[in-house]
Scaffold this motif. Structure first.
Motif, short mmCIF file in Angstrom:
data_model
loop_
_atom_site.label_atom_id
_atom_site.label_comp_id
_atom_site.label_asym_id
_atom_site.label_seq_id
_atom_site.Cartn_x
_atom_site.Cartn_y
_atom_site.Cartn_z
N LYS A 12 -4.75 -7.42 7.04
CA LYS A 12 -4.22 -6.07 6.77
C LYS A 12 -2.69 -6.08 6.96
N ASN A 13 -1.96 -5.87 5.88
CA ASN A 13 -0.50 -5.82 5.94
C ASN A 13 -0.06 -4.37 6.13
N ILE A 14 0.36 -4.03 7.37
CA ILE A 14 0.71 -2.64 7.66
C ILE A 14 2.22 -2.45 7.80
N THR B 129 -4.24 6.68 5.94
CA THR B 129 -4.44 8.13 5.87
C THR B 129 -4.07 8.79 7.19
N LYS B 130 -3.19 9.80 7.15
CA LYS B 130 -2.78 10.50 8.36
C LYS B 130 -3.93 11.39 8.86
N GLY C 104 -9.82 1.80 16.49
CA GLY C 104 -9.23 0.93 15.48
C GLY C 104 -8.12 1.61 14.70
N ASP C 105 -8.01 2.95 14.78
CA ASP C 105 -6.92 3.66 14.10
C ASP C 105 -5.62 3.47 14.88
N LEU C 106 -4.50 3.69 14.21
CA LEU C 106 -3.18 3.62 14.85
C LEU C 106 -2.81 4.98 15.43
N LEU C 107 -2.24 5.00 16.63
CA LEU C 107 -1.75 6.23 17.26
C LEU C 107 -0.22 6.18 17.28
N VAL D 137 -6.01 2.97 8.87
CA VAL D 137 -5.49 1.93 7.98
C VAL D 137 -6.43 1.73 6.80
N ASN D 138 -5.89 1.84 5.58
CA ASN D 138 -6.71 1.69 4.37
C ASN D 138 -6.98 0.20 4.09
#
Length: 463
Positions: A389-391, A403-404, A413-416, A462-463
């Motif tokens: 995953k390239n973020i 997606t926000k 697993g989501d980013l905060l 993260v998509n």
């Protein structure tokens, strides 16, 4: 006699005036500074702005040392006593970089700022890395608490009292004035000698530290660095810690391909693991060979049967051949279907969270993107890259990597993110509940935190 009395009075007034000026200047440096917190202010930013430590700001203002949380509109007292009450040489000196040194650590040690060190050494405004052996200019020395201020004040007051008492006799005044001047000269000489001794001891301590030899255990192996290696991956291969590798070797800022490393007390043998893996593959190869032999024998038997059937009846042989062909096609389709089902998933949340937590204890390094040291966005980038995953590299890029979501809708697993959407300044990986893992700030390491007192602003899936 009259001229001598006037001279003595001038000395007395000058001495008392100097003492008053000294006391006034000592009192003036003890005043603290206040700061009104604005949006996006952090304790780290304030420590750099005012040239004081994070701990001193938090202790003075009773800030939680785990969350480091300050509020917009809050008024903070910035300590200046510790900084101004220290005796610091103003002339520029040179420091040789040792293992573990950073610009931030040197700035704290010498009572200056990272920006001043960059300006003094002609470094770029975004430079962070320094190398062992580099010679860095600093505009001060290690700050040492001054204990001679009170003694100097006492000496000046004592000299003033002695001069006042000696005013009754002109000859006595002259003698005592001479003695006071001699005493002041002696004290100045002693202070100079003490400063010289302290500098010599500090130099000897630095030389001893640099000359320290690495520790090599009786049970050790030697490893040659390969392309793509890091201290973390080598430690994982041999079942040791990164710290033990540092203690056993004199390391620079980066590893070099072909470099020889000492590994003390390894608990794993990478060569034995490879041999075991090959041994596990051998039975599988034997089974494959056996199956191929059986298939060959079956084909030969089928060919013999087909020849006999052709002799007996060609229509019957054609029927058998058609059935055999259909059976072969069915078998091939079944095998292809099974191969598709057996393809493993390349990404799972539980695997990502477990992988992220293996880096617990890795130190925070501003601009760091490897297990040798991470900053907050370098850590999240490294973990997600492992799963394809390239973020993006920075917090700014990562807030647009999916997606926000509202924090209440976040899943493990989501980013905060902390800060407004579009100008976030901190990021971590959500673990569930009120927990997350992140590389927090200088002086700390990758760890699991709670956002009970340090609420994130939004989340991104993260998509």
């Amino acid at each position: 006699m009259k001229d001598l009395n006037n001279t003595t009075k001038k000395i007395l007034f000058g001495t008392v005036g100097a003492a008053g000026l000294f006391l006034a200047s000592s009192a003036s440096v003890n005043a603290d500074t206040t700061h009104h917190v604005v949006k996006n202010d952090t304790v780290w930013d304030l420590s750099q702005k005012y040239g004081v430590s994070i701990q001193s700001i938090e202790q003075l203002n009773k800030i939680n040392t785990d969350t480091h949380l300050i509020r917009e509109g809050q008024t903070l007292t910035i300590p200046t006593t510790g900084k101004t009450a220290a005796k610091t040489a103003t002339k520029t000196s040179q420091v040789t970089v040792k293992a573990g040194d950073t610009l931030w650590a040197l700035a704290q040690k010498y009572g200056t700022t990272v920006e001043k060190l960059r300006q003094l050494n002609g470094l770029a405004s975004d430079a962070y890395l320094i190398h062992v052996g580099d010679v860095i200019k600093v505009d001060g020395q290690v700050t040492t608490t001054t204990t001679t201020n009170a003694q100097a004040t006492s000496t000046v007051s004592s000299e003033a009292n002695q001069t006042s008492q000696a005013a009754s006799t002109a000859s006595s005044e002259a003698n005592q004035t001479s003695q006071a001047a001699s005493t002041a000269s002696s004290e100045a000489s002693q202070t100079s000698q003490a400063t010289s001794t302290a500098s010599s001891e500090a130099s000897q301590a630095a030389s001893t530290s640099q000359a320290a030899t690495p520790y090599v255990a009786a049970n050790h192996v030697t490893y040659t660095v390969q392309a793509g290696d890091s201290l973390y991956t080598i430690a994982q291969k041999y079942g040791v810690t990164v710290d033990s590798l540092r203690q056993a070797n004199t390391l620079g800022a980066t590893l070099q391909v072909g470099q020889s490393l000492t590994v003390n007390d390894p608990t794993k043998n990478p060569q034995a693991s490879v041999a075991a893996s090959q041994a596990e593959q051998t039975p599988a190869q034997t089974t494959t060979t056996s199956q191929a032999t059986q298939a060959t024998q079956t084909t030969q038997a089928a060919t013999t049967t087909n020849q006999v059937a052709q002799t007996t009846s060609q229509p019957a042989a054609q029927t058998q051949t058609s059935q055999a062909s259909q059976t072969t096609q069915t078998s091939q389709q079944t095998q292809a279907s099974q191969a598709q089902v057996a393809t493993p998933s390349s990404y799972s949340v539980s695997a990502l969270l477990s992988y992220a937590q293996t880096f617990t204890g890795v130190p925070y390094v501003l601009g760091g993107t490897t297990p040798a040291g991470f900053d907050c966005s370098g850590f999240t980038q490294y973990v997600f890259n492992h799963f394809g995953k390239n973020i993006g590299r920075t917090t700014y890029q990562q807030q647009y990597a999916g997606t926000k979501l509202a924090v209440s809708s976040a899943q493990p697993g989501d980013l905060l993110f902390w800060g407004a959407y579009g100008s976030a300044y901190h990021v971590g990986i959500y673990l569930g509940g009120s927990s997350y893992i992140a590389a927090p700030e200088p002086g700390e390491s990758v760890s699991v935190k709670s956002f009970t007192y340090y609420q994130p602003s939004f989340a991104v899936h993260v998509n």
